[in-house]
Design a protein around this motif. Structure first.
Motif: not given
Lengths: 158, 546
Positions: A79, A81-82, A100-102, A120-121, A123
């Motif tokens: 996913e 995420h941020e 949170r998922p983006i 941002y990353h 996951m």
């Protein structure tokens, strides 16, 4: 008939080359609008519920594109995420870091997006095996217009 | 940090409740910089609406986050990853890095753990590393052991019951909240991500921001010895200047106060004696105006020991600095902010004139006086919130009938377990129907003060007791519905109050209004409120029902 077949074959070859170019964007030709560089994943035990991967996305094109998803053979689910700062900074303890998922992050024309710790990353959920320092994993980032870009991400300690 | 929070600055929330005054009040510098690290002035919204982190500080090693004055570390008594009891106080002799997180955390916690792992490897000074979970539901001892052993098997991982973890986090000024964000990784935990540096004598010395990097950790650990404490002895005894935040100029009146002190002159009958304890008061009320007011004050000693208990009485005196009004002497009453953990004193007082006032709080036990302190504050003509007797502003508040409410109401509330009763009626409907109601502004997930957690539980229990009274909960912040869930709109880089909160002029959350059948505000409670106070206000507003 014969000529026609040859033409078809040529088209297929050209298409395949184009596809290959798109897939190996780490060494993408300068014409590629969106590129992914400096991809890395943080070393992690496979028993950890999730690990993070990071990269720099550059959009050299004239139109905006957007990161809309990711996948990797290294994890069951991937996913975007941020990590965000939450709470009022003037509050007693400053605030919290939340996540949170983006679904979509835009990369403006001529702009770049850095996936990095605290921001941002990618996951990686359900690691197939330990991410050991020195390993590389394959990471595919999906873009709205450019489509998928697959890169090798180095596993680093930090 | 330089003046009391006033209603005109809605984002300056006073420190309250069980947030450690040691950190928050005493460590003005540390708190200020925390703000910087977590989205304060330098953190600006980027074009895409996300928070941009401050650009790299020229020399992050020199960023001043030391806790001044030095205070003892808050209590840290939990169970380690081998199931053994752990008490930080008994682990003196070695500096300790304490931070909070959870094992399902893929980005923030591994970043800090990797920084700390690298720093410990390089540090000349041995340092104990303590990781405290804020997700005890998933992080038992075994989970912590497995998680931490990947970084350094010598790291201490602590867990406990949900109540123990909440109490510990509160004591350290650490916030956390569950976020059901729909990830395949399960729920996420938002949490304060700073690391706390405790010296070998058990004193809280530094607060290191998230993302600082290993160099900063190494530097800060090394500089513990290089930063001597004025008058340092072996013990973490009383410290230099008194902590004071909401009342920065508060003046503790020590035991040796001259007999002609203002307290002796103005104190209520027969209690001029001042005890031996230095009392550090924090006035948590920000809206103080002509007429009836309810002031709430928390009190601690310089070692951050709580001084508000049910068996302590608080006598207040208030003097108009211009002497335009006679001084007022009145007794306060005790309320629990967090039952068994933190208390406060409330005083109901009528101010006849606006301007600068000075209050004195004198604490007493049956065994004798404890201590006293002065605190300055301002009385304004009219606050931004409706006063007692004013008509309650008519606003449309979100209800379950709203199209964006969602099946589980997550489109209109950040309460993980929303109570449908609080979203049944809109304020404008209730006013039109001449129904009494209790209107509560607070954000269960994003409330920046620790007063919200207890309030949420308490309000649901109170609603059970008053079936004829309507209860309305309103999220006070500007939020965006993100995939069916509310997330703060961080367009300015921080939480902002929304139009509903602005209609009521609230300067802080939580804020509770009790409105009678005539549509007039019968009572209002800012920040800290006891359940019995709300019950009494409802009974008064509804003519004694329930």
């Amino acid at each position: 008939m014969h000529t026609l077949r040859r033409t078809r074959l040529t088209l297929v070859v050209v298409a395949s080359v184009a596809l290959l170019a798109a897939c190996s964007s780490a060494a993408a030709p300068p014409s590629a609008a969106v590129s992914v560089t400096d991809a890395w994943a943080r070393s992690s035990s496979a028993t950890a519920s999730a690990a993070a991967a990071y990269a720099t996305i550059t959009n050299a094109g004239a139109t905006a594109d957007a990161l809309v998803g990711a996948s990797s053979p290294a994890a069951a689910t991937v996913e975007v995420h941020e990590t965000v700062a939450m709470g009022s900074p003037a509050a007693s303890s400053g605030g919290m870091m939340g996540m949170r998922p983006i679904a979509r992050v835009e990369i403006p024309a001529g702009g770049s997006l850095q996936l990095k710790p605290g921001s941002y990353h990618i996951m990686l959920i359900g690691l197939v095996k330990d991410l050991a320092v020195g390993d590389t994993i394959e990471l595919t980032l999906r873009f709205e217009k450019t489509g998928p870009i697959t890169v090798k991400a180095q596993v680093r300690a930090s | 940090m330089t003046s009391p929070s006033r209603p005109s600055s809605p984002n300056r929330l006073p420190v309250i409740a069980s947030v450690v005054f040691a950190i928050a009040a005493a460590g003005g510098i540390g708190v200020g910089l925390l703000g910087v690290a977590l989205g304060g002035p330098p953190a600006t919204p980027a074009g895409d609406g996300r928070i941009a982190w401050p650009a790299a500080t020229p020399d992050p090693l020199k960023r001043p986050t030391a806790i001044v004055p030095v205070v003892p570390a808050p209590a840290l008594v939990l169970t380690d990853q081998d199931g053994r009891p752990f008490d930080l106080a008994s682990a003196r002799g070695t500096p300790a890095l304490v931070f909070f997180g959870y094992t399902h955390c893929p980005d923030v916690c591994p970043t800090t753990l990797a920084d700390v792992r690298d720093a410990v490897r390089r540090s000349q000074v041995p340092v104990r590393v303590v990781f405290v979970t804020i997700d005890p539901a998933r992080d038992d001892a075994a989970a912590l052991k497995q998680y931490l052993s990947f970084y350094n098997a010598g790291f201490v991982g602590l867990t406990g019951t949900a109540a123990e973890i909440r109490r510990t986090a509160d004591a350290w000024g650490v916030q956390f909240a569950r976020m059901d964000n729909g990830s395949a990784n399960g729920y996420a935990m938002a949490h304060t991500a700073d690391a706390f540096l405790v010296d070998a004598a058990g004193r809280l010395r530094d607060r290191i921001w998230f993302g600082a990097g290993p160099d900063v950790f190494v530097d800060r650990i090394a500089s513990l010895a290089a930063r001597p404490i004025p008058g340092d002895g072996a013990s973490p005894g009383p410290v230099a200047s008194p902590p004071a935040l909401a009342t920065p100029a508060a003046t503790p009146l020590a035991a040796a106060s001259p007999s002609g002190s203002p307290l002796a002159a103005a104190s209520p009958s027969g209690t001029p004696a001042v005890g031996s304890t230095t009392v550090l008061p924090t006035l948590t009320t920000t809206v103080i105006r002509i007429g009836a007011n309810r002031l709430v004050m928390t009190v601690a000693d310089p070692n951050n020991r709580e001084l508000a208990f049910p068996d302590v009485t608080a006598h207040f005196t208030f003097r108009d600095t211009d002497a335009a009004a006679p001084s007022i002497a009145v007794d306060g009453y005790f309320i629990w902010v967090s039952v068994g953990n933190k208390g406060a004193f409330v005083v109901d007082v009528v101010f006849p004139v606006p301007g600068a006032w000075t209050g004195t709080i004198a604490l007493q036990k049956s065994t004798g006086p404890i201590g006293a302190a002065d605190f300055p504050f301002s009385v304004v003509n009219r606050g931004a919130t409706p006063a007692i007797g004013d008509p309650a502003p008519s606003i449309h508040t979100p209800t379950a009938a709203d199209p964006n409410a969602g099946e589980n109401l997550y489109g209109i509330t950040t309460d993980v377990y929303p109570d449908p009763r609080f979203y049944q009626f809109s304020v404008d409907q209730l006013l039109a129907a001449h129904r009494p109601f209790v209107l509560t502004f607070y954000s269960p997930a994003y409330c920046p003060t620790t007063a919200c957690g207890p309030l949420l539980k308490n309000m649901k229990a109170i609603a059970d007791e008053f079936p004829d009274v309507a209860f309305v909960h309103v999220e006070p912040h500007a939020m965006t519905n993100y995939g069916g869930r509310l997330m703060p709109d961080y367009s300015t880089g921080q939480l902002e109050f929304n139009d509903l909160a602005k209609a009521y002029g609230i300067p802080v959350e939580p804020f509770v209004f009790v409105v009678d059948a005539a549509g007039r505000v019968a009572a209002s409670f800012e920040l800290i409120v006891g359940s019995d106070e709300i019950r009494a206000a409802i009974r008064a507003a509804t003519g004694g029902g329930a």
